[in-house]
Design a protein around this motif. Structure first.
Motif, PDB file in Angstrom:
ATOM      1  N   ASN A 190       0.836  -1.200   0.000  1.00 44.90           N
ATOM      2  CA  ASN A 190       0.000   0.000   0.000  1.00 44.90           C
ATOM      3  C   ASN A 190       0.875   1.256   0.000  1.00 44.90           C
ATOM      4  OD1 ASN A 190       0.870   0.393   2.618  1.00 44.90           O
ATOM      5  ND2 ASN A 190      -0.970  -0.459   3.549  1.00 44.90           N
ATOM      6  N   ALA A 191       0.266   2.396  -0.095  1.00 46.14           N
ATOM      7  CA  ALA A 191       0.994   3.658  -0.214  1.00 46.14           C
ATOM      8  C   ALA A 191       1.846   3.951   1.016  1.00 46.14           C
ATOM      9  CB  ALA A 191       0.026   4.799  -0.464  1.00 46.14           C
ATOM     10  N   THR A 210       3.325   1.850   3.055  1.00 50.20           N
ATOM     11  CA  THR A 210       4.517   1.002   3.042  1.00 50.20           C
ATOM     12  C   THR A 210       5.555   1.527   2.062  1.00 50.20           C
ATOM     13  OG1 THR A 210       3.139  -0.913   3.557  1.00 50.20           O
ATOM     14  CG2 THR A 210       5.325  -1.356   2.675  1.00 50.20           C
TER      15      THR A 210
END
Length: 57
Positions: A2-3, A5
């Motif tokens: 995801n963003a 991470t």
């Protein structure tokens, strides 16, 4: 991934790159004693044994 991470990964990679850059610059400018293993007696080194390593300084 995801963003969040990806953002954390980029921040950590940036910090690592800056640390490596600092180490390389210090080594090139002679601020470290890595070439003598820390046993030459110069500033930042242990007292001692092999000052011939730094004869050019």
């Amino acid at each position: 991934m995801n963003a969040g991470t990806i953002i954390v990964l980029l921040i950590v990679a940036g910090v690592v790159a800056l640390v490596i850059r600092k180490i390389v610059r210090d080594k090139k400018s002679g601020k470290t004693c890595s070439s003598c293993g820390g046993s030459c007696g110069c500033d930042g080194c242990s007292p001692g044994m092999n000052e011939s390593v730094h004869k050019g300084k």
